[in-house]
Design a protein around this motif. Structure first.
Motif, PDB file in Angstrom:
ATOM      1  N   ASP A  37       0.827  -1.213   0.000  1.00  0.00           N
ATOM      2  CA  ASP A  37       0.000   0.000   0.000  1.00  0.00           C
ATOM      3  C   ASP A  37       0.863   1.266   0.000  1.00  0.00           C
ATOM      4  OD1 ASP A  37      -2.227  -1.585   0.047  1.00  0.00           O
ATOM      5  OD2 ASP A  37      -2.709  -1.235   2.159  1.00  0.00           O
ATOM      6  N   GLU A  38       1.892   1.251   0.824  1.00  0.00           N
ATOM      7  CA  GLU A  38       2.719   2.450   0.997  1.00  0.00           C
ATOM      8  C   GLU A  38       3.687   2.669  -0.158  1.00  0.00           C
ATOM      9  OE1 GLU A  38       4.583   2.080   4.777  1.00  0.00           O
ATOM     10  OE2 GLU A  38       2.668   2.162   5.896  1.00  0.00           O
ATOM     11  N   VAL A  76       2.916   2.939  -3.249  1.00  0.00           N
ATOM     12  CA  VAL A  76       2.282   3.661  -4.355  1.00  0.00           C
ATOM     13  C   VAL A  76       1.740   4.991  -3.854  1.00  0.00           C
ATOM     14  CG1 VAL A  76       1.687   1.575  -5.632  1.00  0.00           C
ATOM     15  CG2 VAL A  76       0.091   2.455  -3.929  1.00  0.00           C
ATOM     16  N   ASN A  77       1.575   5.937  -4.778  1.00  0.00           N
ATOM     17  CA  ASN A  77       1.096   7.273  -4.407  1.00  0.00           C
ATOM     18  C   ASN A  77      -0.375   7.461  -4.760  1.00  0.00           C
ATOM     19  OD1 ASN A  77       1.310   7.297  -7.153  1.00  0.00           O
ATOM     20  ND2 ASN A  77       2.445   9.227  -7.294  1.00  0.00           N
ATOM     21  N   CYS A  78      -1.127   6.377  -4.658  1.00  0.00           N
ATOM     22  CA  CYS A  78      -2.550   6.434  -4.958  1.00  0.00           C
ATOM     23  C   CYS A  78      -3.293   5.507  -4.000  1.00  0.00           C
ATOM     24  CB  CYS A  78      -2.814   6.017  -6.402  1.00  0.00           C
ATOM     25  SG  CYS A  78      -2.273   4.331  -6.789  1.00  0.00           S
ATOM     26  N   ARG A  79      -4.602   5.603  -4.047  1.00  0.00           N
ATOM     27  CA  ARG A  79      -5.424   4.752  -3.190  1.00  0.00           C
ATOM     28  C   ARG A  79      -5.502   3.358  -3.794  1.00  0.00           C
ATOM     29  NH1 ARG A  79     -11.183   3.753  -2.637  1.00  0.00           N
ATOM     30  NH2 ARG A  79     -11.732   3.419  -0.445  1.00  0.00           N
ATOM     31  N   PRO A  80      -5.000   2.336  -3.090  1.00  0.00           N
ATOM     32  CA  PRO A  80      -4.987   0.982  -3.652  1.00  0.00           C
ATOM     33  C   PRO A  80      -6.403   0.497  -3.956  1.00  0.00           C
ATOM     34  CG  PRO A  80      -3.607   1.119  -1.684  1.00  0.00           C
ATOM     35  CD  PRO A  80      -4.393   2.392  -1.746  1.00  0.00           C
ATOM     36  N   PRO A  81      -6.556  -0.334  -4.978  1.00  0.00           N
ATOM     37  CA  PRO A  81      -7.878  -0.887  -5.324  1.00  0.00           C
ATOM     38  C   PRO A  81      -8.250  -2.012  -4.366  1.00  0.00           C
ATOM     39  CG  PRO A  81      -6.223  -1.773  -6.800  1.00  0.00           C
ATOM     40  CD  PRO A  81      -5.507  -0.782  -5.920  1.00  0.00           C
ATOM     41  N   VAL A  82      -8.610  -1.641  -3.144  1.00  0.00           N
ATOM     42  CA  VAL A  82      -8.804  -2.608  -2.066  1.00  0.00           C
ATOM     43  C   VAL A  82      -9.871  -3.642  -2.410  1.00  0.00           C
ATOM     44  CG1 VAL A  82      -9.627  -2.867   0.308  1.00  0.00           C
ATOM     45  CG2 VAL A  82      -7.958  -1.090  -0.253  1.00  0.00           C
ATOM     46  N   GLU A  98     -10.887  -4.813  -5.291  1.00  0.00           N
ATOM     47  CA  GLU A  98     -10.384  -5.765  -6.281  1.00  0.00           C
ATOM     48  C   GLU A  98      -9.313  -6.672  -5.682  1.00  0.00           C
ATOM     49  OE1 GLU A  98     -10.730  -2.571  -6.672  1.00  0.00           O
ATOM     50  OE2 GLU A  98     -11.919  -2.156  -8.472  1.00  0.00           O
ATOM     51  N   MET A  99      -8.485  -6.121  -4.788  1.00  0.00           N
ATOM     52  CA  MET A  99      -7.425  -6.909  -4.146  1.00  0.00           C
ATOM     53  C   MET A  99      -8.022  -8.002  -3.270  1.00  0.00           C
ATOM     54  SD  MET A  99      -4.995  -3.649  -3.197  1.00  0.00           S
ATOM     55  CE  MET A  99      -3.601  -4.478  -2.434  1.00  0.00           C
ATOM     56  N   ASN A 122      -5.615  11.402  -6.751  1.00  0.00           N
ATOM     57  CA  ASN A 122      -4.614  10.352  -6.625  1.00  0.00           C
ATOM     58  C   ASN A 122      -5.179   8.953  -6.854  1.00  0.00           C
ATOM     59  OD1 ASN A 122      -2.547  12.175  -5.941  1.00  0.00           O
ATOM     60  ND2 ASN A 122      -3.300  12.273  -3.846  1.00  0.00           N
ATOM     61  N   LYS A 123      -6.079   8.822  -7.809  1.00  0.00           N
ATOM     62  CA  LYS A 123      -6.660   7.523  -8.123  1.00  0.00           C
ATOM     63  C   LYS A 123      -5.692   6.732  -9.005  1.00  0.00           C
ATOM     64  CE  LYS A 123     -10.893   5.414  -9.894  1.00  0.00           C
ATOM     65  NZ  LYS A 123     -12.222   5.674 -10.505  1.00  0.00           N
ATOM     66  N   CYS A 124      -5.515   5.469  -8.680  1.00  0.00           N
ATOM     67  CA  CYS A 124      -4.587   4.637  -9.444  1.00  0.00           C
ATOM     68  C   CYS A 124      -5.059   4.480 -10.888  1.00  0.00           C
ATOM     69  CB  CYS A 124      -4.467   3.257  -8.808  1.00  0.00           C
ATOM     70  SG  CYS A 124      -3.456   3.215  -7.328  1.00  0.00           S
ATOM     71  N   THR A 125      -4.099   4.501 -11.812  1.00  0.00           N
ATOM     72  CA  THR A 125      -4.416   4.172 -13.196  1.00  0.00           C
ATOM     73  C   THR A 125      -4.644   2.671 -13.299  1.00  0.00           C
ATOM     74  OG1 THR A 125      -2.108   3.787 -13.792  1.00  0.00           O
ATOM     75  CG2 THR A 125      -2.925   6.058 -13.975  1.00  0.00           C
ATOM     76  N   THR A 126      -5.182   2.236 -14.417  1.00  0.00           N
ATOM     77  CA  THR A 126      -5.426   0.805 -14.619  1.00  0.00           C
ATOM     78  C   THR A 126      -4.137   0.007 -14.515  1.00  0.00           C
ATOM     79  OG1 THR A 126      -7.327   1.273 -16.042  1.00  0.00           O
ATOM     80  CG2 THR A 126      -6.323  -0.918 -16.222  1.00  0.00           C
ATOM     81  N   ALA A 127      -3.066   0.529 -15.109  1.00  0.00           N
ATOM     82  CA  ALA A 127      -1.774  -0.169 -15.081  1.00  0.00           C
ATOM     83  C   ALA A 127      -1.237  -0.261 -13.652  1.00  0.00           C
ATOM     84  CB  ALA A 127      -0.771   0.554 -15.977  1.00  0.00           C
ATOM     85  N   GLN A 128      -1.367   0.833 -12.898  1.00  0.00           N
ATOM     86  CA  GLN A 128      -0.918   0.817 -11.504  1.00  0.00           C
ATOM     87  C   GLN A 128      -1.714  -0.201 -10.692  1.00  0.00           C
ATOM     88  OE1 GLN A 128      -1.458   5.101 -10.791  1.00  0.00           O
ATOM     89  NE2 GLN A 128       0.677   5.196 -10.103  1.00  0.00           N
ATOM     90  N   ALA A 129      -3.024  -0.179 -10.881  1.00  0.00           N
ATOM     91  CA  ALA A 129      -3.891  -1.095 -10.140  1.00  0.00           C
ATOM     92  C   ALA A 129      -3.529  -2.546 -10.436  1.00  0.00           C
ATOM     93  CB  ALA A 129      -5.351  -0.828 -10.481  1.00  0.00           C
ATOM     94  N   GLU A 130      -3.273  -2.856 -11.697  1.00  0.00           N
ATOM     95  CA  GLU A 130      -2.916  -4.221 -12.066  1.00  0.00           C
ATOM     96  C   GLU A 130      -1.611  -4.651 -11.410  1.00  0.00           C
ATOM     97  OE1 GLU A 130      -2.876  -4.120 -16.304  1.00  0.00           O
ATOM     98  OE2 GLU A 130      -5.055  -4.363 -16.502  1.00  0.00           O
ATOM     99  N   ARG A 131      -0.646  -3.742 -11.333  1.00  0.00           N
ATOM    100  CA  ARG A 131       0.634  -4.079 -10.693  1.00  0.00           C
ATOM    101  C   ARG A 131       0.452  -4.313  -9.195  1.00  0.00           C
ATOM    102  NH1 ARG A 131       2.704  -0.137 -14.389  1.00  0.00           N
ATOM    103  NH2 ARG A 131       2.583   1.497 -12.803  1.00  0.00           N
ATOM    104  N   ILE A 132      -0.369  -3.478  -8.570  1.00  0.00           N
ATOM    105  CA  ILE A 132      -0.615  -3.630  -7.133  1.00  0.00           C
ATOM    106  C   ILE A 132      -1.301  -4.963  -6.851  1.00  0.00           C
ATOM    107  CG2 ILE A 132      -1.895  -2.694  -5.160  1.00  0.00           C
ATOM    108  CD1 ILE A 132      -1.576   0.082  -6.505  1.00  0.00           C
ATOM    109  N   ILE A 133      -2.314  -5.291  -7.639  1.00  0.00           N
ATOM    110  CA  ILE A 133      -3.042  -6.544  -7.445  1.00  0.00           C
ATOM    111  C   ILE A 133      -2.124  -7.746  -7.669  1.00  0.00           C
ATOM    112  CG2 ILE A 133      -4.910  -7.987  -8.356  1.00  0.00           C
ATOM    113  CD1 ILE A 133      -6.418  -5.358  -8.988  1.00  0.00           C
ATOM    114  N   GLU A 134      -1.244  -7.644  -8.671  1.00  0.00           N
ATOM    115  CA  GLU A 134      -0.308  -8.742  -8.944  1.00  0.00           C
ATOM    116  C   GLU A 134       0.620  -8.978  -7.751  1.00  0.00           C
ATOM    117  OE1 GLU A 134       3.062 -10.110 -12.252  1.00  0.00           O
ATOM    118  OE2 GLU A 134       2.137  -8.119 -12.355  1.00  0.00           O
ATOM    119  N   ARG A 135       1.141  -7.889  -7.169  1.00  0.00           N
ATOM    120  CA  ARG A 135       2.023  -8.026  -6.003  1.00  0.00           C
ATOM    121  C   ARG A 135       1.254  -8.604  -4.816  1.00  0.00           C
ATOM    122  NH1 ARG A 135       4.840  -2.549  -4.616  1.00  0.00           N
ATOM    123  NH2 ARG A 135       5.719  -3.898  -2.986  1.00  0.00           N
ATOM    124  N   HIS A 136       0.034  -8.148  -4.644  1.00  0.00           N
ATOM    125  CA  HIS A 136      -0.801  -8.632  -3.545  1.00  0.00           C
ATOM    126  C   HIS A 136      -1.114 -10.122  -3.731  1.00  0.00           C
ATOM    127  CE1 HIS A 136      -4.669  -8.958  -1.238  1.00  0.00           C
ATOM    128  NE2 HIS A 136      -3.998  -8.223  -0.397  1.00  0.00           N
TER     129      HIS A 136
END
Length: 276
Positions: free
Chosen positions: A186-187, A189-195, A197-198, A243-257
């Motif tokens: 979570d920390e 990234v500089n946006c609100r994580p897509p909780v 979806e995660m 500070n909403k995550c872009t689609t690409a950012q969200a996908e990377r966050i979900i992949e790491r999660h």
């Protein structure tokens, strides 16, 4: 109240308690038996049963007032822990946001390997009158025009989706074990994580880990109304826009999660990641 038996537990998370005029007023009109648990994630307010009763809901009710803002993910996990603590015996759990409306609780009998019942979500972009009408009458027929009201069919996400309580409990235990890793993600990234979806992705992984045949089932009905009219900049104490995550950012966050969830499942000794 202990050993409560019910079919459904509704877990409603709130920060701006004024929004409960929408969500709770809608729940009061549902023709179904359920236990309502409200997690008030705003440490500056104290929500009372009297407040909720005044909105028309008279069913079984628990309220959790937090001392520290924890965010929507932890609020949901704390609700699941509360279900275990209070020995609430339920088959299905549904998470709700405070500014949305649950339209129905018509859930069919499904196979044991169906761990969730995916349905449709209507999103209101304009027209508060439709919101008021459906709050007063859950059977009100929405005009899905693709502009003022859009339809997400199917809606693949945790909010509004019935999920087996046993699986939610298992997720809560597992995510507690890796909460530091999740916090690091979570920390980073500089946006609100897509909780939402995660958490939905985590449930998919855990369910398939338990049973290769486990899967959600689709029920082609609309059960959830998402209100997206005012587009608040802050929700649950966290900035949403700009500070909403872009689609690409969200996908990377979900992949790491997802990788953290898989690693935790693989590393846990037998029985360690089951519900407690």
């Amino acid at each position: 109240m202990f050993n409560v038996k019910t079919d459904y537990v509704l877990g409603l998370t709130t920060f701006c308690n004024e929004y409960l005029n929408i969500s709770v007023s809608g729940l009061a009109k549902l023709d179904a038996d359920f236990v309502l648990i409200i997690y008030n994630d705003n440490p500056n307010t104290k929500l009372t049963k009297k407040h909720v009763r005044n909105l028309g809901y008279n069913g079984p009710l628990y309220i959790i007032n937090t001392e520290h803002n924890v965010g929507v993910r932890q609020a949901r996990l704390n609700i699941v822990k509360f279900i275990t603590k209070k020995k609430i015996n339920a088959q299905w759990g549904i998470f709700l946001d405070d500014d949305d409306v649950l339209i129905n609780l018509n859930i069919p009998n499904v196979s044991d390997n169906n761990w969730a019942i995916v349905q449709n979500m209507a999103i209101v972009n304009n027209g508060m009158i439709d919101v008021l009408r459906i709050i007063n009458n859950p059977n009100y027929e929405l005009n899905i025009d693709g502009k003022n009201i859009e339809l997400v069919r199917p809606h693949l996400g945790l909010v509004g989706t019935p999920v087996r309580i046993s699986l939610l409990k298992q997720m809560a235990v597992l995510m507690e074990n890796i909460k530091e890793q999740i916090s690091d993600i979570d920390e980073s990234v500089n946006c609100r994580p897509p909780v939402d979806e995660m958490m939905w992705a985590a449930l998919n992984i855990i369910a398939r880990h338990n049973d290769d045949a486990a899967c959600p089932i689709f029920m082609d009905t609309t059960n959830y109304l998402k209100i997206d009219i005012d587009s608040a900049a802050i929700k649950y104490g966290t900035s949403i826009r700009p500070n909403k995550c872009t689609t690409a950012q969200a996908e990377r966050i979900i992949e790491r999660h997802n990788k953290a969830i898989v690693a935790a499942l693989d590393a846990a000794p037998a029985g360690q990641n089951s519900e407690q």
